[in-house]
Design a protein around this motif. Structure first.
Motif, short mmCIF file in Angstrom:
data_model
loop_
_atom_site.label_atom_id
_atom_site.label_comp_id
_atom_site.label_asym_id
_atom_site.label_seq_id
_atom_site.Cartn_x
_atom_site.Cartn_y
_atom_site.Cartn_z
N GLN A 70 1.23 -1.22 0.19
CA GLN A 70 0.20 -0.01 -0.01
C GLN A 70 0.89 0.75 0.10
N SER A 71 1.86 0.98 0.81
CA SER A 71 2.93 2.35 0.62
C SER A 71 3.27 2.27 -0.78
N GLY A 82 9.45 3.34 1.49
CA GLY A 82 10.33 3.04 2.75
C GLY A 82 9.46 3.75 3.85
N TRP A 83 9.17 4.97 3.84
CA TRP A 83 9.11 5.70 4.60
C TRP A 83 7.36 5.16 6.27
N PRO A 84 6.17 4.99 5.27
CA PRO A 84 5.84 4.06 7.15
C PRO A 84 6.36 3.05 8.03
N PHE A 85 7.09 1.84 6.41
CA PHE A 85 7.47 1.00 7.82
C PHE A 85 8.53 1.50 8.22
N GLY A 123 -4.14 1.49 13.73
CA GLY A 123 -4.68 0.97 13.11
C GLY A 123 -6.01 1.52 12.29
N ALA A 124 -6.72 2.23 13.09
CA ALA A 124 -7.97 2.75 12.35
C ALA A 124 -7.41 3.31 11.61
N LEU A 125 -6.33 4.75 12.16
CA LEU A 125 -5.85 5.54 11.01
C LEU A 125 -5.48 5.63 9.54
N ALA A 126 -4.59 3.89 9.96
CA ALA A 126 -3.94 3.61 8.60
C ALA A 126 -5.21 3.28 7.68
N ALA A 127 -6.52 2.22 8.35
CA ALA A 127 -7.12 1.86 7.27
C ALA A 127 -7.65 2.99 6.71
N PHE A 128 -8.09 4.40 7.10
CA PHE A 128 -8.84 5.38 7.02
C PHE A 128 -7.41 5.96 6.01
N SER A 129 -6.24 6.05 6.13
CA SER A 129 -5.66 6.74 5.02
C SER A 129 -5.59 6.56 4.40
N ILE A 130 -5.56 4.59 4.00
CA ILE A 130 -5.34 3.79 2.70
C ILE A 130 -6.87 4.39 1.87
N ALA A 131 -7.66 4.45 2.56
CA ALA A 131 -9.40 4.38 1.57
C ALA A 131 -9.45 6.36 0.88
N LYS A 132 -8.86 6.64 1.84
CA LYS A 132 -8.24 7.75 1.23
C LYS A 132 -7.28 8.48 0.52
N ASN A 134 -4.09 9.11 1.45
CA ASN A 134 -3.73 9.87 2.09
C ASN A 134 -1.91 8.84 2.44
N PHE A 135 -1.44 9.61 1.85
CA PHE A 135 0.06 8.79 2.44
C PHE A 135 0.81 9.38 4.14
N PHE A 136 0.62 10.81 4.20
CA PHE A 136 1.24 11.30 5.47
C PHE A 136 0.34 10.87 6.44
N GLY A 137 -1.16 10.51 6.37
CA GLY A 137 -1.82 9.71 7.33
C GLY A 137 -1.41 8.47 7.60
N LEU A 138 -0.79 7.89 6.30
CA LEU A 138 -0.84 5.86 6.93
C LEU A 138 0.90 6.38 7.01
#
Length: 371
Positions: A70-71, A82-85, A123-132, A134-138
């Motif tokens: 997803q990243s 590699g930023w999120p990881f 976990g909730a914020l990462a799921a929302f960010s993937i749906a939108k 939004n890389f920085f939210g992830l």
């Protein structure tokens, strides 16, 4: 009558004070709370610690199944994939000292409850960010998930205070949990649902944390902060092991995705990878003589280097999956050696343990960014 009663009351207090230091005195504050739990009831909860650690490992397996791919899909540039990881690992590193401080100051229940709460939110914020998209939210969600992982890693040190073998039992709790990762991935219909499932697992860890004792019954009998040779070796070798593990965890799922592996295959590969990471601890807890610390460190690092070569070559999905298994087995052996070096004999203080974890997780973050 009132005056006579008052004088009688004062006479009684004076008499009690003259009977000894343990008698009630005027102005003395006496705690009406129940007596503290015996030490056995405070420290003998390794199964609860193992269960909480297992839930954190399962949540980590679900996150690692979807996070690299997803990243890659929503990162603005290839350099930021590699930023999120990396932030996941940076968050775990940053949580090292707060975890040690809160466990000492406020007890296990508050410390591990806070860590699990951060995992729920992340976990909730990462799921929302993937749906939108939004890389920085992830990235922020991954950071919070890393905080939760940093707190969960302290489970093994808490258990090892009673005996180094108990720390291995806690690590072994992650092995059984990792095997459930493919099932959760197959039940989740999307990457966002997988991350929400990880958030739910942290809710389970939060529920377990309230069953833990509120306080710690003192530090280990021989705690020290000075840098011994055993402590330095365990930290340096452990940091190298975490560096290789991190590089494999990032590049392994990405390579499998490029090779057109299905999400179920990637989830299964990561689940078996995590099982191989924590499985050796179950054997070491049962037969510790087969895992001498120095040999476990050296052999584990050698196996990890061979596994990293297979992952980096990326010849086929089977080779990459086998490389991930080898990295996991080597990481498990290296960490067994590190735990035994740390907790056998004179044991380090909690500040030293936090510094040890900070070095390990900092090396893992470097492995995600550099390799």
């Amino acid at each position: 009558m009132s005056l006579r009663m008052e004088r009688g009351f004062v006479d009684v207090l004076a008499k009690d004070a003259s009977e000894g230091d343990d008698a009630m005195r005027m102005g003395q504050i006496v705690c009406a709370c129940p007596a503290s739990l015996p030490r056995a009831q405070i420290t003998d909860n390794r199964l609860t610690l193992a269960a909480g650690f297992g839930l954190a490992v399962l949540a980590q397996a679900l996150v690692l199944t979807v996070l690299p791919e997803q990243s890659r899909l929503i990162a603005p540039t290839i350099e930021r994939v590699g930023w999120p990881f990396a932030l996941l690992l940076v968050g775990a590193a940053l949580a090292s000292f707060p975890a040690a401080l809160l466990v000492d100051s406020f007890g296990r229940r508050a410390a591990f409850g806070l860590g699990a709460s951060l995992g729920v939110a992340g976990g909730a914020l990462a799921a929302f960010s993937i749906a939108k998209g939004n890389f920085f939210g992830l990235c922020l969600g991954a950071l919070w998930l890393g905080f939760a992982q940093g707190f969960a890693l302290f489970y093994r040190h808490i258990a090892a205070q009673g005996a180094p073998r108990d720390g291995l039992v806690v690590l072994a709790g992650g092995a059984g949990a990792a095997l459930l990762a493919p099932l959760f991935v197959s039940l989740a219909a999307s990457p966002g649902a997988t991350l929400l499932a990880a958030s739910g697992l942290h809710i389970g860890a939060l529920a377990l944390s309230v069953r833990m004792p509120h306080v710690i019954a003192g530090a280990a009998s021989k705690s020290e902060w000075r840098l011994t040779g055993r402590f330095i070796l365990a930290t340096v070798a452990g940091a190298l092991a975490w560096f290789i593990m991190s590089a494999g965890m990032l590049h392994g799922p990405l390579t499998l995705a490029v090779c057109a592996a299905t999400p179920a295959f990637i989830g299964g590969a990561m689940g078996w990878h995590l099982f191989s990471m924590y499985g050796p601890a179950a054997l070491a807890a049962r037969w510790p003589a087969f895992f001498p610390p120095f040999a476990a460190l050296a052999g584990g690092l050698a196996v990890m280097l061979a596994g990293w070569g297979a992952v980096h070559a990326g010849a086929s999905t089977v080779n990459v999956a086998a490389g991930l298994l080898a990295i996991g087995v080597g990481w498990g052996a290296a960490n067994i050696g590190a735990i035994r070096l740390l907790h056998e004999g004179a044991r380090p203080s909690r500040a030293a343990l936090a510094f040890h974890d900070l070095c390990l997780l900092g090396a893992a973050a470097a492995g995600a960014l550099i390799v």
